[in-house]
Design a protein around this motif. Sequence first.
Motif, mmCIF file in Angstrom:
data_model
loop_
_atom_site.group_PDB
_atom_site.id
_atom_site.type_symbol
_atom_site.label_atom_id
_atom_site.label_comp_id
_atom_site.label_asym_id
_atom_site.label_seq_id
_atom_site.Cartn_x
_atom_site.Cartn_y
_atom_site.Cartn_z
ATOM 1 N N ALA A 153 1.185 -1.469 0.247
ATOM 2 C CA ALA A 153 0.101 0.044 -0.322
ATOM 3 C C ALA A 153 1.077 1.153 -0.321
ATOM 4 N N ARG A 154 0.220 2.103 -0.614
ATOM 5 C CA ARG A 154 1.195 3.077 -0.629
ATOM 6 C C ARG A 154 1.331 4.281 0.591
ATOM 7 N N LEU A 155 -0.429 3.835 0.947
ATOM 8 C CA LEU A 155 -0.453 4.636 2.068
ATOM 9 C C LEU A 155 -1.101 3.726 3.364
ATOM 10 N N VAL A 156 0.155 3.676 4.738
ATOM 11 C CA VAL A 156 -0.549 2.884 6.270
ATOM 12 C C VAL A 156 -0.304 3.525 7.148
ATOM 13 N N ILE A 157 -2.123 3.590 7.669
ATOM 14 C CA ILE A 157 -2.619 3.824 8.844
ATOM 15 C C ILE A 157 -2.235 3.336 9.995
ATOM 16 N N VAL A 158 -0.772 3.681 10.663
ATOM 17 C CA VAL A 158 -1.212 3.058 12.450
ATOM 18 C C VAL A 158 -1.790 3.587 13.413
ATOM 19 N N THR A 159 -2.943 2.383 13.764
ATOM 20 C CA THR A 159 -4.438 2.994 14.757
ATOM 21 C C THR A 159 -3.527 2.468 16.132
ATOM 22 N N ASP A 160 -4.570 3.552 17.226
ATOM 23 C CA ASP A 160 -4.202 3.039 18.648
ATOM 24 C C ASP A 160 -4.380 1.571 18.542
ATOM 25 N N ALA A 161 -3.414 1.159 20.141
ATOM 26 C CA ALA A 161 -3.996 -0.370 20.157
ATOM 27 C C ALA A 161 -5.668 -0.631 20.443
ATOM 28 N N ASP A 215 12.308 8.427 8.708
ATOM 29 C CA ASP A 215 13.127 6.791 7.001
ATOM 30 C C ASP A 215 12.886 6.875 5.582
ATOM 31 N N GLY A 216 12.602 8.713 5.415
ATOM 32 C CA GLY A 216 12.843 9.000 4.235
ATOM 33 C C GLY A 216 11.547 9.118 4.080
ATOM 34 N N ARG A 217 10.020 9.350 4.849
ATOM 35 C CA ARG A 217 8.681 9.031 4.625
ATOM 36 C C ARG A 217 8.231 10.337 5.155
ATOM 37 N N ASP A 218 6.909 10.620 4.584
ATOM 38 C CA ASP A 218 6.407 11.718 4.942
ATOM 39 C C ASP A 218 5.301 10.653 6.473
ATOM 40 N N VAL A 219 5.055 11.266 7.716
ATOM 41 C CA VAL A 219 4.422 10.468 8.653
ATOM 42 C C VAL A 219 3.234 12.229 9.584
ATOM 43 N N LEU A 220 2.552 11.090 9.085
ATOM 44 C CA LEU A 220 1.252 12.006 9.770
ATOM 45 C C LEU A 220 0.171 12.107 10.612
ATOM 46 N N SER A 221 1.115 12.949 11.872
ATOM 47 C CA SER A 221 -0.136 12.725 13.325
ATOM 48 C C SER A 221 -1.288 12.995 13.305
ATOM 49 N N MET A 222 -2.396 12.744 13.698
ATOM 50 C CA MET A 222 -3.447 12.720 13.913
ATOM 51 C C MET A 222 -5.084 12.979 15.051
ATOM 52 N N PRO A 223 -5.117 12.970 14.857
ATOM 53 C CA PRO A 223 -6.631 12.472 16.394
ATOM 54 C C PRO A 223 -6.984 10.947 15.668
ATOM 55 N N SER A 224 -7.355 9.713 16.255
ATOM 56 C CA SER A 224 -7.709 8.492 15.791
ATOM 57 C C SER A 224 -9.267 9.155 15.868
ATOM 58 N N PRO A 225 -9.985 7.925 15.376
ATOM 59 C CA PRO A 225 -11.291 7.918 15.315
ATOM 60 C C PRO A 225 -12.354 7.886 16.174
ATOM 61 N N ALA A 226 -11.858 7.038 17.803
ATOM 62 C CA ALA A 226 -11.964 7.043 18.671
ATOM 63 C C ALA A 226 -11.851 8.428 19.730
ATOM 64 N N ALA A 227 -10.971 8.710 19.078
ATOM 65 C CA ALA A 227 -10.893 9.996 20.466
ATOM 66 C C ALA A 227 -11.637 11.288 19.950
ATOM 67 N N LEU A 228 -11.821 11.084 18.283
ATOM 68 C CA LEU A 228 -13.071 12.038 17.743
ATOM 69 C C LEU A 228 -14.601 11.272 18.627
ATOM 70 N N LEU A 229 -14.556 9.759 18.693
ATOM 71 C CA LEU A 229 -15.896 9.518 19.433
ATOM 72 C C LEU A 229 -16.310 10.547 20.559
ATOM 73 N N ARG A 230 -14.941 10.585 21.126
ATOM 74 C CA ARG A 230 -15.466 10.849 22.686
ATOM 75 C C ARG A 230 -15.321 12.621 22.647
ATOM 76 N N ASP A 231 -14.833 13.199 21.728
ATOM 77 C CA ASP A 231 -14.348 14.461 21.606
ATOM 78 C C ASP A 231 -15.614 14.989 20.389
ATOM 79 N N PRO A 232 -15.930 15.240 20.348
ATOM 80 C CA PRO A 232 -16.543 15.961 18.734
ATOM 81 C C PRO A 232 -16.259 17.031 18.338
ATOM 82 N N LEU A 233 -15.507 17.906 19.287
ATOM 83 C CA LEU A 233 -14.719 19.541 18.735
ATOM 84 C C LEU A 233 -13.760 18.958 18.088
ATOM 85 N N ARG A 234 -13.376 17.865 18.032
ATOM 86 C CA ARG A 234 -11.602 17.767 17.561
ATOM 87 C C ARG A 234 -12.050 17.404 16.119
#
Length: 246
Positions: free
Chosen positions: A103-111, A210-229
């Motif tokens: 995959a061109r895009l990998v999403i690392v999810t929370d635990a 390691d030569g890759r772009d990394v984007l850190s952002m809120p997780s879906p679970a965090a958005l369910l807890r805090d819709p303002l994000r």
Amino acid sequence: MPDPDEYRAALAQLAWQVELGADEAIGEDPVDRYAAVPEAPKAAPQMSAAPSRSEEGAMGVAQAAARAAGDLAGLEAAIAAFEGCELKRGARATIFGQGPADARLVIVTDAPGRAEEQARHPAAGRAGALLDRMLAAIGLARKEVRLVPVVPWRPPLDRDPSPGELESLRPFLSRHLALVAPDIVVAMGHAARQGVLGTDADKDGWSGMDGRDVLSMPSPAALLRDPLRKREAWAALLALQDRLRR
């Protein structure tokens, strides 16, 4: 034997008190709560910011096992055989990853949580459904991306993985990313960001690894807890969409 009418009357009075908000029984004698000495709050247990000696040893074993894995199947087998993390002892499933191996895009999810253990793949349940909608909003589908949990086992009581646990298991995550070799990695959530970038990473946004772009952002679970994000998450998704088009 109590009189049935008195019993029903007492029960009705109790139900009325509960409806009014009473949630605690009191004794016959009055208590002056203002005069009582408040009990000092117990300090919450602090998690060490650095791996313990045993976690450092486990990290060395994980590094060797990860380096020896020549493909994703070998890495999955290495993780299943790894006994150096306490998280594995209480978990009911090992959650490895889902999606294309190139995959061109990998999403690392929370635990993983309960839903992920039951589904045996990352991003399940309500949070997984929200992730699917987030991807669809920028023209992507789950089948197009690789989903990888930051740790392969569900922590007890669904707590966040400790910094030591993240560091001791990080060789497996790093090897997973190296084998897939995506152009972009998205770390969704606090633990995912620390697992990808290191436990000292504390800000969302773009960075490099390691030569890759990394984007850190809120997780879906965090958005369910805090819709303002959701505004913050939408801005991150638009930035991701723009980067994928390049």
